[in-house]
Design a protein around this motif. Sequence first.
Motif, PDB file in Angstrom:
ATOM      1  N   TYR A  73       0.810  -1.220   0.000  1.00 32.04           N
ATOM      2  CA  TYR A  73       0.000   0.000   0.000  1.00 32.04           C
ATOM      3  C   TYR A  73       0.847   1.275   0.000  1.00 32.04           C
ATOM      4  N   THR A  74       2.143   1.120   0.040  1.00 32.37           N
ATOM      5  CA  THR A  74       3.031   2.273  -0.070  1.00 32.37           C
ATOM      6  C   THR A  74       3.846   2.197  -1.362  1.00 32.37           C
ATOM      7  N   ALA A  75       4.369   1.022  -1.673  1.00 28.82           N
ATOM      8  CA  ALA A  75       5.228   0.870  -2.848  1.00 28.82           C
ATOM      9  C   ALA A  75       4.497   1.135  -4.158  1.00 28.82           C
ATOM     10  N   ILE A  76       3.276   0.601  -4.293  1.00 26.44           N
ATOM     11  CA  ILE A  76       2.556   0.781  -5.554  1.00 26.44           C
ATOM     12  C   ILE A  76       2.071   2.217  -5.739  1.00 26.44           C
ATOM     13  N   PRO A  77       1.571   2.905  -4.697  1.00 28.10           N
ATOM     14  CA  PRO A  77       1.278   4.322  -4.868  1.00 28.10           C
ATOM     15  C   PRO A  77       2.506   5.141  -5.280  1.00 28.10           C
ATOM     16  N   MET A  78       3.686   4.704  -4.876  1.00 26.82           N
ATOM     17  CA  MET A  78       4.900   5.413  -5.297  1.00 26.82           C
ATOM     18  C   MET A  78       5.073   5.352  -6.809  1.00 26.82           C
ATOM     19  N   LEU A  79       4.659   4.243  -7.429  1.00 25.77           N
ATOM     20  CA  LEU A  79       4.770   4.111  -8.881  1.00 25.77           C
ATOM     21  C   LEU A  79       3.892   5.145  -9.573  1.00 25.77           C
ATOM     22  N   ILE A  80       2.671   5.300  -9.067  1.00 30.37           N
ATOM     23  CA  ILE A  80       1.747   6.272  -9.636  1.00 30.37           C
ATOM     24  C   ILE A  80       2.236   7.696  -9.383  1.00 30.37           C
ATOM     25  N   ALA A  81       2.593   7.978  -8.133  1.00 30.98           N
ATOM     26  CA  ALA A  81       3.006   9.329  -7.760  1.00 30.98           C
ATOM     27  C   ALA A  81       4.250   9.758  -8.524  1.00 30.98           C
ATOM     28  N   GLU A  82       5.161   8.830  -8.751  1.00 28.69           N
ATOM     29  CA  GLU A  82       6.398   9.143  -9.480  1.00 28.69           C
ATOM     30  C   GLU A  82       6.099   9.661 -10.877  1.00 28.69           C
ATOM     31  N   GLU A  83       5.300   8.915 -11.615  1.00 30.23           N
ATOM     32  CA  GLU A  83       5.023   9.288 -12.998  1.00 30.23           C
ATOM     33  C   GLU A  83       4.018  10.434 -13.105  1.00 30.23           C
ATOM     34  N   LEU A  84       3.135  10.545 -12.131  1.00 35.27           N
ATOM     35  CA  LEU A  84       2.109  11.582 -12.170  1.00 35.27           C
ATOM     36  C   LEU A  84       2.631  12.925 -11.662  1.00 35.27           C
ATOM     37  N   GLU A  85       3.790  12.903 -11.031  1.00 30.64           N
ATOM     38  CA  GLU A  85       4.404  14.114 -10.468  1.00 30.64           C
ATOM     39  C   GLU A  85       3.537  14.705  -9.351  1.00 30.64           C
ATOM     40  N   VAL A  86       3.219  13.862  -8.377  1.00 31.85           N
ATOM     41  CA  VAL A  86       2.545  14.326  -7.176  1.00 31.85           C
ATOM     42  C   VAL A  86       3.281  13.767  -5.980  1.00 31.85           C
ATOM     43  N   ASP A  87       3.082  14.383  -4.828  1.00 34.10           N
ATOM     44  CA  ASP A  87       3.681  13.888  -3.608  1.00 34.10           C
ATOM     45  C   ASP A  87       2.971  12.611  -3.174  1.00 34.10           C
ATOM     46  N   LEU A  88       3.697  11.703  -2.574  1.00 36.59           N
ATOM     47  CA  LEU A  88       3.119  10.429  -2.161  1.00 36.59           C
ATOM     48  C   LEU A  88       1.929  10.627  -1.225  1.00 36.59           C
ATOM     49  N   LYS A  89       1.994  11.625  -0.360  1.00 32.00           N
ATOM     50  CA  LYS A  89       0.915  11.848   0.603  1.00 32.00           C
ATOM     51  C   LYS A  89      -0.362  12.368  -0.055  1.00 32.00           C
ATOM     52  N   GLN A  90      -0.275  12.761  -1.331  1.00 33.76           N
ATOM     53  CA  GLN A  90      -1.462  13.206  -2.047  1.00 33.76           C
ATOM     54  C   GLN A  90      -2.300  12.043  -2.559  1.00 33.76           C
ATOM     55  N   VAL A  91      -1.738  10.846  -2.566  1.00 37.90           N
ATOM     56  CA  VAL A  91      -2.435   9.687  -3.120  1.00 37.90           C
ATOM     57  C   VAL A  91      -3.249   8.999  -2.027  1.00 37.90           C
ATOM     58  N   ARG A  92      -4.541   8.840  -2.280  1.00 36.27           N
ATOM     59  CA  ARG A  92      -5.426   8.123  -1.370  1.00 36.27           C
ATOM     60  C   ARG A  92      -5.794   6.779  -1.992  1.00 36.27           C
ATOM     61  N   LEU A  93      -5.908   5.761  -1.169  1.00 34.80           N
ATOM     62  CA  LEU A  93      -6.162   4.413  -1.675  1.00 34.80           C
ATOM     63  C   LEU A  93      -7.601   3.984  -1.463  1.00 34.80           C
ATOM     64  N   GLU A  94      -8.123   3.277  -2.447  1.00 37.04           N
ATOM     65  CA  GLU A  94      -9.373   2.552  -2.322  1.00 37.04           C
ATOM     66  C   GLU A  94      -9.114   1.170  -2.891  1.00 37.04           C
ATOM     67  N   HIS A  95      -9.496   0.135  -2.147  1.00 38.11           N
ATOM     68  CA  HIS A  95      -9.202  -1.203  -2.631  1.00 38.11           C
ATOM     69  C   HIS A  95     -10.120  -1.558  -3.795  1.00 38.11           C
TER      70      HIS A  95
END
Length: 245
Positions: A73-95
């Motif tokens: 739940y941390t590593a995969i959001p990093m993949l999105i945040a990296e390419e999307l150019e947002v801070d990791l804390k901006q990503v919210r998860l929904e299963h």
Amino acid sequence: MIRGAVGLSRRGFLQAGAAAGGGLMLSLDLPFAGGDAEAASDEGFAPNAFIHIGSDGSVVLTMPYVEMGQGTYTAIPMLIAEELEVDLKQVRLEHAPPNEKLYGNPLLGGIQATGNSNAVRAAWQPLRQAGAIARTMLVSAAAKRWNVDPASCRAQSGEVLHPATGKRLKYGELAGVAARIPVPDSVALKRAEDFKLIGTPAKRLDTPAKVNGTAVYGIDVRPAGRQDRNPRTVAGFRRPGEERG
């Protein structure tokens, strides 16, 4: 590529994420890739499978893998945040809901499962691609609004900038416009030497909910109408949202 997504009807694909609401939402193997993305409302784009960018700038990742203590739940959001150019804390998860056609694990034969230490390997290419496509569309949306070359713009910290004029727009302001831009067939992913998040230490995104008691586990789930015999509740614990007696 998500196994089973190819051949899914356009209507079925859109209906699968219809509950996500307005905003810009992207996935992989888009049936309308190369065409115009459909607009669900004035606020954004008809939903898809993985990334949702709301008109308020919120970034929601529909997570196709389970957190089992391995940091998914941390590593995969990093993949999105990296390419999307947002801070990791901006990503919210929904299963992700049950749907093997959209969320099947390509390294486990297409079934919707987490295991064999392959969640990050399975997500490495497609989830980064999803983020890069979203970023590209947002940049194109800003360039269109400013009537400038997209190559003269860049994404940074949840915004698109035009350095030559100093103009900037937040992602939320661009979601509706981006929804009406053709989805690119392919996009360039970041080079490893340009990574800002991937490979760096990060605080676990799942920790706060586990500490404050709002995390919902399998044992907390009760089908509608079934009497609650949860031993945690009997022992004096309560599920998230319940009032103390």
